[in-house]
Write an enzyme that holds these catalytic residues in place. Structure first.
Site, PDB file in Angstrom:
ATOM      1  N   CYS A  13       0.864  -1.359   0.050  1.00 26.73           N
ATOM      2  CA  CYS A  13       0.061   0.179   0.103  1.00 26.73           C
ATOM      3  C   CYS A  13       1.000   1.353  -0.244  1.00 26.73           C
ATOM      4  CB  CYS A  13      -0.958  -0.012   1.209  1.00 26.73           C
ATOM      5  SG  CYS A  13      -0.226   0.640   2.697  1.00 26.73           S
ATOM      6  N   THR A  40       6.970  11.611  26.056  1.00 24.11           N
ATOM      7  CA  THR A  40       5.849  11.612  26.998  1.00 24.11           C
ATOM      8  C   THR A  40       5.035  12.517  26.869  1.00 24.11           C
ATOM      9  OG1 THR A  40       7.076  12.491  28.879  1.00 24.11           O
ATOM     10  CG2 THR A  40       7.228   9.941  28.659  1.00 24.11           C
ATOM     11  N   ALA A  73      -6.327  -1.388   3.934  1.00 20.99           N
ATOM     12  CA  ALA A  73      -7.774  -1.567   4.216  1.00 20.99           C
ATOM     13  C   ALA A  73      -8.290  -2.815   4.961  1.00 20.99           C
ATOM     14  CB  ALA A  73      -8.460  -1.285   2.742  1.00 20.99           C
ATOM     15  N   ARG A  84     -10.350  -8.931   6.118  1.00 23.96           N
ATOM     16  CA  ARG A  84      -9.609 -10.035   5.209  1.00 23.96           C
ATOM     17  C   ARG A  84      -9.960 -11.313   5.848  1.00 23.96           C
ATOM     18  NH1 ARG A  84      -3.283  -9.182   4.374  1.00 23.96           N
ATOM     19  NH2 ARG A  84      -2.919 -10.015   2.215  1.00 23.96           N
ATOM     20  N   PHE A 110     -13.279 -12.432   5.973  1.00 23.80           N
ATOM     21  CA  PHE A 110     -14.440 -12.137   6.416  1.00 23.80           C
ATOM     22  C   PHE A 110     -14.512 -13.385   7.694  1.00 23.80           C
ATOM     23  CE2 PHE A 110     -15.273 -10.516   2.185  1.00 23.80           C
ATOM     24  CZ  PHE A 110     -16.006  -9.409   2.317  1.00 23.80           C
ATOM     25  N   GLU A 156      -6.896 -13.173   0.664  1.00 24.14           N
ATOM     26  CA  GLU A 156      -7.441 -13.336   1.936  1.00 24.14           C
ATOM     27  C   GLU A 156      -6.958 -14.610   2.754  1.00 24.14           C
ATOM     28  OE1 GLU A 156     -11.753 -13.560   0.839  1.00 24.14           O
ATOM     29  OE2 GLU A 156     -12.083 -11.941   2.402  1.00 24.14           O
TER      30      GLU A 156
HETATM   31  C1  LIG Z   1       6.300   4.640  21.505  1.00 25.50           C
HETATM   32  C2  LIG Z   1       6.986   4.519  22.721  1.00 25.50           C
HETATM   33  C3  LIG Z   1       7.570   3.256  23.231  1.00 25.50           C
HETATM   34  C4  LIG Z   1       8.200   3.084  24.446  1.00 25.50           C
HETATM   35  N1  LIG Z   1       8.445   1.869  24.759  1.00 25.50           N
HETATM   36  C5  LIG Z   1       9.299   1.855  26.099  1.00 25.50           C
HETATM   37  C6  LIG Z   1       9.717   0.611  26.336  1.00 25.50           C
HETATM   38  O1  LIG Z   1       9.375  -0.489  25.817  1.00 25.50           O
HETATM   39  N2  LIG Z   1      10.264   0.376  27.657  1.00 25.50           N
HETATM   40  C7  LIG Z   1      10.522   1.784  28.304  1.00 25.50           C
HETATM   41  O2  LIG Z   1      10.928   1.459  29.460  1.00 25.50           O
HETATM   42  N3  LIG Z   1      10.268   2.732  28.036  1.00 25.50           N
HETATM   43  C8  LIG Z   1       9.485   3.003  26.821  1.00 25.50           C
HETATM   44  N4  LIG Z   1       8.953   4.219  26.385  1.00 25.50           N
HETATM   45  C9  LIG Z   1       9.198   5.229  27.388  1.00 25.50           C
HETATM   46  C10 LIG Z   1      10.654   6.169  26.829  1.00 25.50           C
HETATM   47  O3  LIG Z   1      11.563   5.354  27.233  1.00 25.50           O
HETATM   48  C11 LIG Z   1      10.545   7.160  27.610  1.00 25.50           C
HETATM   49  O4  LIG Z   1       9.270   7.999  27.150  1.00 25.50           O
HETATM   50  C12 LIG Z   1      11.632   8.151  27.461  1.00 25.50           C
HETATM   51  O5  LIG Z   1      12.720   7.384  28.049  1.00 25.50           O
HETATM   52  C13 LIG Z   1      11.351   9.611  28.243  1.00 25.50           C
HETATM   53  O6  LIG Z   1      12.327  10.269  28.175  1.00 25.50           O
HETATM   54  P1  LIG Z   1      12.042  11.723  27.237  1.00 25.50           P
HETATM   55  O7  LIG Z   1      13.599  12.292  27.159  1.00 25.50           O
HETATM   56  O8  LIG Z   1      11.425  11.685  26.097  1.00 25.50           O
HETATM   57  O9  LIG Z   1      11.224  12.387  28.466  1.00 25.50           O
HETATM   58  P2  LIG Z   1      10.383  13.710  28.349  1.00 25.50           P
HETATM   59  O10 LIG Z   1       9.229  13.136  27.610  1.00 25.50           O
HETATM   60  O11 LIG Z   1      11.004  14.804  27.900  1.00 25.50           O
HETATM   61  O12 LIG Z   1      10.082  13.887  29.746  1.00 25.50           O
HETATM   62  C14 LIG Z   1       9.329  12.708  30.629  1.00 25.50           C
HETATM   63  C15 LIG Z   1       9.199  13.228  32.383  1.00 25.50           C
HETATM   64  O13 LIG Z   1      10.716  13.129  32.789  1.00 25.50           O
HETATM   65  C16 LIG Z   1      10.919  14.481  33.290  1.00 25.50           C
HETATM   66  N5  LIG Z   1      12.473  14.686  33.023  1.00 25.50           N
HETATM   67  C17 LIG Z   1      13.146  14.255  32.116  1.00 25.50           C
HETATM   68  N6  LIG Z   1      14.385  14.655  32.211  1.00 25.50           N
HETATM   69  C18 LIG Z   1      14.454  15.171  33.489  1.00 25.50           C
HETATM   70  C19 LIG Z   1      15.474  15.706  34.187  1.00 25.50           C
HETATM   71  N7  LIG Z   1      16.690  15.774  33.722  1.00 25.50           N
HETATM   72  N8  LIG Z   1      15.215  16.182  35.661  1.00 25.50           N
HETATM   73  C20 LIG Z   1      14.007  16.370  35.786  1.00 25.50           C
HETATM   74  N9  LIG Z   1      12.927  15.714  35.409  1.00 25.50           N
HETATM   75  C21 LIG Z   1      13.122  15.282  33.854  1.00 25.50           C
HETATM   76  C22 LIG Z   1      10.000  15.327  32.547  1.00 25.50           C
HETATM   77  O14 LIG Z   1       9.724  16.524  33.060  1.00 25.50           O
HETATM   78  C23 LIG Z   1       8.735  14.565  32.405  1.00 25.50           C
HETATM   79  O15 LIG Z   1       8.115  14.830  33.485  1.00 25.50           O
HETATM   80  C24 LIG Z   1       8.607   4.269  25.083  1.00 25.50           C
HETATM   81  C25 LIG Z   1       7.923   5.516  24.659  1.00 25.50           C
HETATM   82  C26 LIG Z   1       7.232   5.489  23.484  1.00 25.50           C
HETATM   83  C27 LIG Z   1       7.116   7.059  22.928  1.00 25.50           C
HETATM   84  S1  FES Z   2       3.200  -1.430   2.649  1.00 27.25           S
HETATM   85 FE1  FES Z   2       3.670  -1.279   4.708  1.00 27.25          FE
HETATM   86  S2  FES Z   2       1.821  -0.713   5.471  1.00 27.25           S
HETATM   87 FE2  FES Z   2       1.262  -0.964   3.522  1.00 27.25          FE
END
Ligand SMILES: Cc1cc2nc3c(=O)[nH]c(=O)nc-3n(C[C@H](O)[C@H](O)[C@H](O)COP(=O)(O)OP(=O)(O)OC[C@H]3O[C@@H](n4cnc5c(N)ncnc54)[C@H](O)[C@@H]3O)c2cc1C
Ligand code: FES
Ligand code: FES
Length: 1294
Positions: free
Chosen positions: A97, A253, A777, A892, A894, A1242
């Protein structure tokens, strides 16, 4: 780019798309799918240029000040030059797709910028992207051509360094027939990768970085102000002055918080402070809090190679966790500090870092303090023991001493890119040279609302530990995310693994008195994620076929280059129409309630133009399907489910519409009854009509005389389509006669047209639907999109165009997916495994409205219940339950997969009860075998090609040898078990509603000889347009490049059937052929007269001779079922196949690994083997998801909890069998269908059930070893939780 009014709330994804850079796609908005991947380059603190892939949906533009962003458009284009990454993914058939393709390209491009000759492991790691169509193998095949050794074998040292073609049990390295080909694309004409041709880092940005890196940055948006200090002191002052301001670094986050309505007027961005990003190796490893997880991983990977193994144990444990933690893009953005300070127990790092005795250095304007990282640092969910004016500066991660043993564990729904249910970090210090425990640290995440220390366990190792863990780990039954028993079992199982690990290491040092049985050892290593490999084979076209005739050859998808460059346009990529508005749906929050809507507050919100609901529909507030009405907006003030559309807000911008929708006041008065499950619907006798029944033989009599009776049931959960492109439409009023154009993501444009016309109260001839292509789809864009389109069209009565683009969460909530099924069966069988009678009642959960539930879905289930088995007395009943969930719809296959799987469950259970091998002695003896067979509804067919598929599949898979090896493996491994299963398949192609089996086409030839084909099918990745062009090319004898398909348009081909039921190419292909043949007949006199004329000359001549160069084609084969009699020619023909899969399970965690799958499938004479293999692999992998990891979760109030890739797991690369072989059956023909081919879209989904039954066999092996019965219930999907809990042992009972 200079953005004067950079808004801190604006993410890069929407910024790019608003500027017309629409190659970067929205798939989820939460970092979970990778569709929005772009490459960011910047000069880092050490003035080194770094390139890394990020998710544009989580990247605030203000954090990119001074950075260079490369999107897919900047990589290459069809106008200028393709980049080799784009070329290779396209030519390797890695784009179906195409919606995920730009993201895939960007992940690979970023990797190549850093490492032009990557290893397979690098590629595996780089692809933190999801694809719902391909099954990943062709993407990998394209990308692995960049590796140093790209021989097409498994290379990179897997399986004792042997190539998969040489491996034991593999029959791939030779083919008896020399017309069998294993190559789906040529590799010799690829563009070379020349890194010197890549975009350079803009020198002005380099200058800017040097000049301005020391200056703080300020950004003021509409609602939010963001300050980005560059110095630590400034940061601390800001924190002191504004303690409640949000602090962000990676920002992975915060967008989620915003979605939850948490709003921060002041945001401090701490990503520019050099002290926070530093990584230093000294007495300990000191990591700056703002160090990204990727940097941390790379630093540790480099360091541990040089380090003594004993010192590196802690880092190795951390690395093991980091490998599975999110995708590469997220790890590039996410920081260690952010992970810890999110204080979320499902995040993995706190438990392992606490076990490692890490110290946190915390700083404020008043100075620095150091605190141990332990459970006290996390007083409550989301809370860390920091003062509001403090920031985390760095983390000290100590080396391990020689007598310290460390381990980290995590278990999630999917092995990679998934939050863990439970994670753990453990460290034990032993007194040197003894087996005396000096200290023990055991920490868990996911067993409580915050980090949990197993306090008592830590005081008394080994003997009492498990009992004490039971006391320490008190998982509340109401724990967030549920699965309390499983979490507790995991906690103890992890500890047991750790115990075994320590015992083993101590034994190796000669100090342990405990001998670990060798059969325990395999439990110690986690499953290794591998890059899927395999072979595909197909039959070459005959040598007599002219080389210009493309039918039967593996041509690339017609739009693959456009998809790989981001040029391919999906509905939401179309530029805004002047004055365009946006619509956001308002949905019910209660399942069955009287509702009262008060939109008055909404109308005063900024940008709001209108609120529409049932009373605003000028025509009919319903869509009609076979005379069954279904409301567009809930009306009569009653909502039937959570997620039912009750109104919609129309506003100037998307954000305004979304924000205003939250302000709609709805009061609910709950009504009774409310129930959500099939079981409850049965109790309430709540069913939809019609019910269906098919029967052959005398079932009751046969049940009376059978040697044994089996009564059991199988439940199969539903499935979310999770097409990468969410549903939507742009409705453009034309300003006269009530005309309206809709650019819509619909598989059934004619139905959308009909429903829109009815809603607007105009004739269908005023409404034109255009479908260029769909980003996937899978049946989900047939019905619901018609209602969404009608609502959008009603909103467009303002006279302005209106765009509807569902968020992922709303899409999952509103549009629903595959029906859950319960199959209850009573079976009569003999001791030799012969099944003499089966009486099966299928119950499906239809949700709150009818949709297609009783028809295509339930009908297909009971028409497929015999699969390939001749059960002489067979009765199937189909009952659709009416519940208060969103209405389930087509998906897919049905009801085919559900119908077939219940029968396979019957075969499996009979084999278990007879103590016979299921494949050779039960499946085989029950198969249809005569030349002329009849289904249970009396449709004649010949099963020869099914039996050929079966025999070839078992042979190619070396089934017998491997079955013995599996048994041997199981007898020598206690905590790991394997299972192997094969199933045959007979799958009906076409709609059971016979009139839908029709196709139409219009072929126009222009004076310059170019050809425009229009047909009623829709291109959604399956390659219908490519096949249609191949067919037209054969008939017209012009090259494919002279033929074009622009779009599907209801104005060109009226009343078309949906593209579904695997029948699209059959119907449309025949119609295109018909139209082209008409044209050729008209041209024939000219060709005979002037055979030397070129095509163009003939066309010019035809024009002057007033020969019409436009023709329609049509195809409508006779199919129908008489449901009164329960018989008929339900399907045009059957697609046959067989599949064999082997899995390994970890009995202690429930994790499983798909080791190998072999598929032999009969697609007749394939029109395009590359596309057909793509459908087989993609369908199979979707089936793997259906039967193992895809699990919809609802609250007790009927609220869908799984609303995005974070909660709902579709297969990722790690779920594809390490070896996946697909063979198209040779010498198979399907007379009556287009060029002897068969439909294939399918059927392969059902093959995913081989994984399910192989898992069940593996669990049975574990249970039998523990003295438990091999007869036990297991419902689909076989999730890690179900696997673990079914492998009952001392830990599940604690
Ligand atoms: C799609 C997705 C998948 C993920 N999968 C996993 C996973 O499998 N396992 C796992 O463990 N995590 C997972 N995470 C979480 C990810 O590890 C955390 O979101 C990330 O580490 C946060 O770091 P950041 O820098 O983005 O924090 P931010 O989003 O920037 O901040 C997060 C929080 O920490 C505070 N903060 C950050 N740094 C400081 C500092 N130096 N001092 C004081 N406060 C601070 C901020 O104020 C906020 O409250 C996932 C996240 C996403 C979006
Ligand atoms: S080709 Fe990867 S989502 Fe359709
Ligand atoms: S849209 Fe960004 S990761 Fe899904």
């Amino acid at each position: 780019v200079v953005e004067k009014n950079a808004d801190p709330e604006q993410m890069l994804l929407s910024f790019l798309r608003r500027r017309g850079l629409t190659g970067t796609k929205y798939g989820c908005g939460g970092g979970g799918c990778g569709s929005c991947t772009v490459m960011v380059s910047r000069y880092d603190r050490n003035h080194e240029r770094v390139h890394y892939a990020v998710n544009a949906c989580l990247q605030p533009i203000v954090a990119l000040h001074g950075a260079a962003v490369v999107t897919v458009e900047g990589v290459g284009s069809t106008d200028t030059k393709l980049h080799p990454v784009q070329e290779r993914i396209a030519k390797a058939h890695g784009s179906q797709c195409g919606f995920c393709t730009p993201g895939m390209v960007m992940s690979m491009y970023a990797l190549l910028r850093n490492k032009p000759q990557p290893t397979m492991e690098d590629i595996r790691e780089a692809l933190g992207n999801l694809c719902r169509c391909t099954g990943y193998r062709p993407i990998i095949d394209g990308f692995k051509t960049f590796c140093e050794k790209s021989s097409g074998c498994c290379q990179n040292g897997r399986e004792e360094g042997r190539c998969c073609m040489e491996r034991k049990g593999s029959k791939m390295n030779h083919s008896e027939e020399n017309d069998i080909c294993h190559k789906l694309f040529p590799m010799d004409d690829f563009l070379p990768l020349d890194p010197s041709q890549d975009l350079i880092f803009p020198p002005e940005l380099m200058m800017m970085e040097k000049k301005f890196s020391a200056a703080p940055l300020y950004f003021q948006g509409e609602r939010v102000r963001l300050v980005a200090p560059s110095e630590l002191l400034h940061l601390l002052e800001l924190k002191a002055d504004h303690p409640s301001a949000a602090l962000i670094v990676g920002n992975t986050t915060i967008p989620k918080m915003l979605l939850k309505g948490e709003f921060h007027p002041l945001v401090i961005y701490a990503g520019r402070i050099s002290e926070l990003g530093a990584v230093t190796w000294g007495k300990n490893l000191m990591v700056g809090a703002a160090c990204s997880l990727s940097t941390l991983k790379e630093e540790m990977e480099k360091a541990v190679v040089e380090m003594e193994a004993e010192k590196a144990r802690g880092y190795q444990a951390l690395l093991q966790i980091l490998q599975c933690l999110a995708g590469k893009q997220i790890r590039n953005m996410a920081t260690i500090g952010g992970n810890l300070l999110s204080a979320n127990p499902k995040y993995d790092l706190s438990s392992v870092l606490a076990a490692l005795d890490c110290t946190l250095h915390v700083i404020s304007k008043d100075g620095m303090r150091s605190v141990p990282l332990d459970e006290k640092f996390f007083p409550a969910f989301g809370k860390a023991a920091l003062r509001p004016d403090e920031v985390l500066l760095s983390i000290d991660i100590p080396y391990t001493n020689s007598w310290e043993f460390v381990a980290a564990y995590r278990q999630a729904q999917r092995r990679e890119f998934a939050f863990s249910f439970v994670n753990a970090g453990m460290k034990v210090a032993i007194r040197e040279g003894t087996d005396i425990v000096e200290s023990l640290k055991v920490y868990y995440g996911g067993v409580g609302s915050t980090l949990v220390k197993a306090e008592q366990t830590c005081e008394d190792f080994l003997s009492e530990a498990c009992r004490l863990l039971n006391v320490d780990i008190n998982v509340s039954p109401s724990i967030h995310g549920g699965r309390a028993e499983y979490r507790k079992t995991l906690a103890v199982s992890f500890f047991f693994k750790f115990y075994m690990q320590v015992v083993l290491e101590m034994t190796e040092r000669g100090v342990s008195g405990v001998a670990l049985p060798p059969e325990y050892l395999s439990a110690l290593k986690p499953f290794k994620n591998e890059v899927p490999q395999g072979q595909q084979s197909f039959q070459l076209v005959s040598e007599a076929q002219p080389c210009g005739d493309p039918v039967g050859r593996p041509s690339m998808h017609q739009s693959a280059f456009q998809q790989a460059t981001g040029e391919a346009k999906y509905y939401d990529d179309l530029p805004p129409v002047q004055g365009e508005l946006f619509i956001h749906m308002v949905t019910s929050l209660r399942a069955h309630a009287r509702i009262n809507i008060d939109p008055s507050e909404v109308l005063n919100q900024p940008g709001v133009v209108a609120f529409v609901s049932a009373g605003d529909v000028p025509g009919a507030n319903r869509r009609l399907w076979f005379n069954h009405p279904e409301e567009l907006f809930a009306q009569e003030e009653q909502a039937l489910c959570v997620g039912q559309i009750i109104g919609a807000v129309v506003a100037e911008t998307r954000e305004q519409a979304r924000r205003a929708a939250e302000k709609v006041q709805v009061t609910y008065q709950d009504l009774q009854p409310v129930f959500f499950t099939i079981e409850d619907a049965i109790k309430h006798e709540s069913f939809f009509e019609p019910k269906r029944k098919v029967e052959r033989g005398d079932v009751d009599e046969a049940l009376r005389t059978a040697e044994h009776i089996l009564e059991d049931q199988l439940y199969m959960g539903g499935q979310e389509h999770f097409y990468m492109e969410t549903q939507g439409v742009i409705a453009v009023p034309k300003g006269e006669h009530g005309e309206m154009d809709l650019f819509v993501a619909s598989q059934h444009a004619a139905f959308t047209q009909e429903v829109v016309a009815m809603a607007l109260g105009v004739d269908s001839n005023k409404i034109t639907c255009h479908v260029k292509r769909l980003g996937g789809a899978f049946g989900g864009k047939v019905m619901k999109i018609a209602s969404l389109s009608a609502i959008t069209a009603v909103a467009a009565r303002t006279g302005r165009a209106v765009r509807c683009c569902l968020d992922r969460g709303d899409d999952m909530l509103i549009t629903s997916g595959r029906h859950p099924f319960l199959g209850k069966y009573k079976v009569g069988y003999n001791s030799d495994g012969t099944i003499v009678a089966a009486d099966i009642t299928y119950y499906s959960n239809g949700g709150c409205t009818l949709d297609e539930s009783p028809f295509q879905i339930m009908e297909k289930a009971i028409l497929h219940m015999d699969n390939g088995y001749k059960i002489p007395n067979l009765r199937g009943r189909g009952v659709v339950c009416k519940t208060y969930l969103p209405s389930y719809t087509a998906f897919r296959g049905f009801g085919g997969p559900q119908g077939l799987t219940v029968m396979e469950s019957v075969l499996h259970e009979v084999a278990v009860r007879c103590g016979l091998p299921p494949e050779k002695q039960v499946r085989e003896i029950n198969m249809y075998r005569e030349q002329q067979c009849y289904t249970h509804y009396k449709q004649p067919f010949c099963p020869t090609d099914m039996l050929r598929c079966w025999d070839e599949c078992l042979e190619k898979a070396s089934y017998q040898d491997r079955l013995r090896e599996v048994q041997l493996f199981n007898s020598s491994n206690r905590w790991r078990k394997r299972g192997i299963t094969a199933v045959p398949m007979k799958f009906g192609v076409g709609f059971s509603k016979g009139f839908y089996n029709q196709g139409a086409a219009l072929v126009n030839i222009f004076k310059d000889g170019s050809v425009l084909v229009s047909h009623g099918g829709t291109e959604m990745g399956q390659g219908i347009n490519t096949k249609a062009i191949q067919i037209a090319s054969r008939v017209l004898q012009v090259p494919m490049s002279s033929i074009f398909i622009k779009e599907t348009c209801t104005g060109n081909v009226p009343n078309a059937a949906p593209s579904a039921a695997s029948f699209g190419t059959d119907a449309v292909g025949m119609a295109v052929k018909d139209a082209c043949e008409k044209l050729m007949r008209r041209l024939q006199p000219l060709t005979e007269k002037n055979p030397q004329h070129t095509w163009k000359q003939q066309i010019t001549e035809a024009y002057f001779q007033k020969i019409s160069l436009s023709a329609t084609g049509f195809f409508g084969p006779p199919t129908n079922v008489d449901w009164e009699k329960g018989e008929g020619q339900a399907y045009y023909y059957f697609t046959f196949g067989a599949c064999c899969s082997e899995v390994e399970i970890d009995c202690l965690t429930g994790d499983h690994k798909n080791i190998r799958t072999d598929i032999v499938i009969d697609v007749g004479k394939s029109i395009n083997p590359a596309l057909d293999v793509g459908q087989v692999e993609g369908g199979f992998v979707q089936g793997v998801g259906l039967y193992t990891i895809e699990e919809l979760q609802f609250s007790a109030d009927g609220v869908l909890k799984t609303r995005g890739p974070t909660q709902y797991k579709i297969p990722a690369l790690c779920d594809v069998p390490a070896e996946l072989n697909v063979h198209l059956l040779a010498n198979a023909e399907n007379p009556g269908a287009i060029y002897l081919s068969k439909g294939i879209g399918e059927p392969p989904v059902f093959f995913g059930c081989t994984i399910f039954f192989a898992i069940k066999a593996a669990i049975a092996a574990a249970r039998q070893e523990r003295g438990l019965s091999a007869i036990f219930p297991l419902n689909s999907p076989a999730t890690a939780e179900k696997i673990r809990m079914a492998c009952q042992d001392q830990f599940t009972k604690m």
